[in-house]
Design a protein around this motif. Structure first.
Motif, PDB file in Angstrom:
ATOM      1  N   ASP A 218     -10.005  -4.676   2.739  1.00 54.18           N
ATOM      2  CA  ASP A 218     -11.007  -4.912   1.689  1.00 54.18           C
ATOM      3  C   ASP A 218     -10.386  -4.702   0.308  1.00 54.18           C
ATOM      4  N   ARG A 219      -9.578  -3.643   0.187  1.00 56.96           N
ATOM      5  CA  ARG A 219      -8.947  -3.359  -1.122  1.00 56.96           C
ATOM      6  C   ARG A 219      -7.978  -4.481  -1.485  1.00 56.96           C
ATOM      7  N   TRP A 220      -7.159  -4.896  -0.504  1.00 56.35           N
ATOM      8  CA  TRP A 220      -6.190  -5.962  -0.765  1.00 56.35           C
ATOM      9  C   TRP A 220      -6.904  -7.251  -1.186  1.00 56.35           C
TER      10      TRP A 220
ATOM     11  N   ASP B  72       0.865  -1.180   0.000  1.00 56.08           N
ATOM     12  CA  ASP B  72       0.000   0.000   0.000  1.00 56.08           C
ATOM     13  C   ASP B  72       0.902   1.229   0.000  1.00 56.08           C
ATOM     14  N   PHE B  73       0.781   2.043  -1.046  1.00 50.13           N
ATOM     15  CA  PHE B  73       1.614   3.244  -1.187  1.00 50.13           C
ATOM     16  C   PHE B  73       0.764   4.474  -0.889  1.00 50.13           C
ATOM     17  N   ALA B  74       1.370   5.447  -0.203  1.00 49.28           N
ATOM     18  CA  ALA B  74       0.597   6.644   0.163  1.00 49.28           C
ATOM     19  C   ALA B  74       1.366   7.903  -0.197  1.00 49.28           C
ATOM     20  N   HIS B  75       0.626   8.965  -0.418  1.00 47.80           N
ATOM     21  CA  HIS B  75       1.256  10.277  -0.520  1.00 47.80           C
ATOM     22  C   HIS B  75       0.297  11.341   0.010  1.00 47.80           C
ATOM     23  N   ARG B  76       0.854  12.514   0.213  1.00 49.42           N
ATOM     24  CA  ARG B  76       0.070  13.625   0.740  1.00 49.42           C
ATOM     25  C   ARG B  76      -0.807  14.180  -0.373  1.00 49.42           C
ATOM     26  N   ARG B  77      -2.050  14.487  -0.027  1.00 46.73           N
ATOM     27  CA  ARG B  77      -2.925  15.096  -1.025  1.00 46.73           C
ATOM     28  C   ARG B  77      -2.587  16.582  -1.112  1.00 46.73           C
ATOM     29  N   VAL B  78      -2.372  17.060  -2.317  1.00 48.29           N
ATOM     30  CA  VAL B  78      -1.985  18.463  -2.512  1.00 48.29           C
ATOM     31  C   VAL B  78      -3.166  19.213  -3.123  1.00 48.29           C
ATOM     32  N   GLY B  79      -3.318  20.465  -2.716  1.00 46.74           N
ATOM     33  CA  GLY B  79      -4.376  21.303  -3.296  1.00 46.74           C
ATOM     34  C   GLY B  79      -5.646  21.239  -2.467  1.00 46.74           C
TER      35      GLY B  79
ATOM     36  N   HIS C  72      -1.594  16.148   7.123  1.00 45.44           N
ATOM     37  CA  HIS C  72      -2.138  16.483   5.799  1.00 45.44           C
ATOM     38  C   HIS C  72      -3.153  15.419   5.420  1.00 45.44           C
ATOM     39  N   PHE C  73      -3.966  15.708   4.433  1.00 40.59           N
ATOM     40  CA  PHE C  73      -4.814  14.662   3.889  1.00 40.59           C
ATOM     41  C   PHE C  73      -3.913  13.720   3.092  1.00 40.59           C
ATOM     42  N   GLY C  74      -4.161  12.436   3.222  1.00 41.59           N
ATOM     43  CA  GLY C  74      -3.339  11.462   2.503  1.00 41.59           C
ATOM     44  C   GLY C  74      -4.190  10.624   1.565  1.00 41.59           C
ATOM     45  N   GLU C  75      -3.554  10.120   0.534  1.00 44.55           N
ATOM     46  CA  GLU C  75      -4.229   9.231  -0.421  1.00 44.55           C
ATOM     47  C   GLU C  75      -3.363   7.993  -0.581  1.00 44.55           C
ATOM     48  N   ASP C  76      -3.988   6.847  -0.719  1.00 42.83           N
ATOM     49  CA  ASP C  76      -3.175   5.643  -0.891  1.00 42.83           C
ATOM     50  C   ASP C  76      -3.683   4.745  -2.012  1.00 42.83           C
ATOM     51  N   THR C  77      -2.766   3.976  -2.552  1.00 45.56           N
ATOM     52  CA  THR C  77      -3.036   3.062  -3.653  1.00 45.56           C
ATOM     53  C   THR C  77      -2.571   1.668  -3.246  1.00 45.56           C
ATOM     54  N   ALA C  78      -3.494   0.725  -3.261  1.00 46.36           N
ATOM     55  CA  ALA C  78      -3.135  -0.642  -2.883  1.00 46.36           C
ATOM     56  C   ALA C  78      -2.691  -1.436  -4.110  1.00 46.36           C
ATOM     57  N   VAL C  79      -1.748  -2.325  -3.888  1.00 50.60           N
ATOM     58  CA  VAL C  79      -1.194  -3.148  -4.968  1.00 50.60           C
ATOM     59  C   VAL C  79      -1.056  -4.582  -4.461  1.00 50.60           C
TER      60      VAL C  79
END
Lengths: 151, 296
Positions: free
Chosen positions: B274-276, B54-61, B83-90
């Motif tokens: 659930d995503r995984w 699961d990769f995450a980064h800070r939400r910008v804007g 910060h608000f964060g967003e993540d992408t599961a793989v």
């Protein structure tokens, strides 16, 4: 440490590192009669300051280019101006330091301890300002050439 | 949740599980290695054959607010440094190299994950680009994987007439300024204001029977697939035979993908588990239905 912070403080860190190396490993070596060195460094500093003042004009002339506009929209244009400003101020300060050197009677330093310490402090100030001034100049030149290349 | 298929190729000396495991052993602040994208590996689980990431980064804007039927939209208070964060599961099948990747519009994209893992692989070896290491000899490539129908139609084309690619090139962004990137560094990535995409088009000469060279087109298609999410549009036009009509294949639309309905969990997010699980079952389904050919 971010690359932005490295870029901002890098020249000052280099200046501090060089003066420590010069003091510890080179034992604060300095010419016994530095008149020639002072004259040459004064000329060198004048050229740097003169070029940096012109650099600001160069930037103004390319301010309508797409690359500069992009830099501006990202908020980096103030930073570029700060870089030029700090390089000019340190260059001018170096000129003042060099000019002060001409008022020192290099042939009759001492025997008073405060006089010897004062001259040592002057030498250290000369080295640190020269290195920081040069590093700030290189930083500006590097960026300006990149901007010009893309303008 | 939309799930897309990719195939991972190892370029360096270490397998993905080893690099990901090395990152996961580090504390959160030590999981970033520079580069253009400030993402980090948030969580990992290593199975016998399956690797969950699961990769995450800070939400910008502009970020989200909270609202209710009888309440206007309000700000969500964040503590200092948050910060608000967003993540992408793989989920990766380590035996075949295929990966099922969650599509999150605001989350880390495959291009960013690929660069992140390359820099991490270099960090494991203590190598830096400045030392003269060829960055194409470390890390992994994440190529898009087409559905079987798309592959069949592409293979059937005997005469290539046109290949056009639209690539996303945002260059330097506000993100760079916020994350303290050096001015000298961002100038290298600056593209003129308003430029977002570059379109390249390769067309055969005007006569009806003229065609683009097979090997050139196939090489180009491999490169396009390796560009991953940077490619916004990639269209191949050609004929099956000299007297056949021109067919158009959109490689982006033909990417193997699947939509899965997930329950919105607390905080109006899909739970990581659930995503995984959705990614794993999708990968298994694709494997069982021969949509992920092994070899080649």
């Amino acid at each position: 440490m971010t690359s932005g912070l490295r870029e901002r403080i890098g020249p000052y860190v280099i200046g501090a590192a060089v003066v420590i190396i010069w003091w510890v490993f080179l034992d604060g070596a300095f010419p016994t009669d530095p008149a020639g060195l002072l004259g040459a460094s004064g000329t060198f500093a004048s050229v740097l300051v003169g070029f940096l003042a012109t650099a600001k004009a160069i930037i103004m002339s390319i301010s309508s280019s797409p690359t500069y506009k992009k830099i501006q929209s990202l908020g980096y244009s103030d930073q570029l101006m700060d870089y030029i400003k700090s390089a000019i101020y340190v260059g001018l300060f170096f000129l003042v330091v060099v000019t002060l050197g001409f008022f020192i009677d290099w042939k009759s330093i001492g025997p008073d301890a405060w006089e010897i310490r004062g001259v040592q402090a002057y030498r250290a100030l000369w080295v640190v300002t020269a290195v920081i001034g040069l590093a700030l100049y290189v930083r500006v030149i590097r960026i300006i050439f990149k901007v010009l290349k893309k303008a | 949740m939309k799930i897309k298929a990719y195939r991972i190729h190892q370029l360096g000396a270490r397998p993905l599980a080893e690099v990901a495991g090395w990152i996961a052993e580090r504390p959160l602040p030590g999981r970033q290695f520079g580069g253009r994208f400030d993402i980090r590996l948030e969580d990992i689980r290593v199975g016998e054959r399956i690797l969950w990431l699961d990769f995450a980064h800070r939400r910008v804007g502009h970020g989200p607010g909270r609202m209710a039927p009888d309440q206007p939209i309000r700000d969500i208070d964040l503590a200092d440094g948050e910060h608000f964060g967003e993540d992408t599961a793989v989920v990766v099948d380590m035996q075949t190299g295929y990966a099922a990747v969650q599509y999150n519009h605001h989350g880390p994209k495959v291009t960013a994950i690929e660069e992140y893992l390359r820099l991490a692989d270099m960090a494991v070896a203590g190598a830096r680009v400045a030392d003269g290491i060829n960055p194409d000899r470390v890390g992994f490539t994440w190529g898009t994987h087409l559905n079987p129908d798309g592959y069949d139609r592409l293979r059937d084309l005997g005469i290539y007439r046109e290949v056009s690619v639209q690539i996303n090139v945002p260059g330097a962004t506000q993100h760079d300024f916020i994350h303290g990137r050096a001015l000298g560094q961002i100038i290298d990535h600056v593209v003129p204001e308003g430029t977002e995409t570059v379109t390249l088009s390769f067309k055969a000469a005007a006569p009806r029977n003229s065609a683009l060279g097979d090997q050139g087109v196939e090489g180009l298609l491999t490169d396009i697939r390796r560009l991953g999410d940077s490619v916004q549009k990639a269209v191949v036009k050609g004929r099956v035979g000299p007297r056949e009509p021109i067919e158009e294949i959109d490689l982006i639309e033909e990417q193997l993908s699947r939509d899965v309905a997930l329950r919105i969990a607390r905080g109006e997010r899909y739970a990581r588990e659930d995503r995984w699980e959705a990614l794993r079952t999708t990968l298994q389904l694709w494997t069982e239905t021969d949509q992920l050919p092994v070899g080649g």
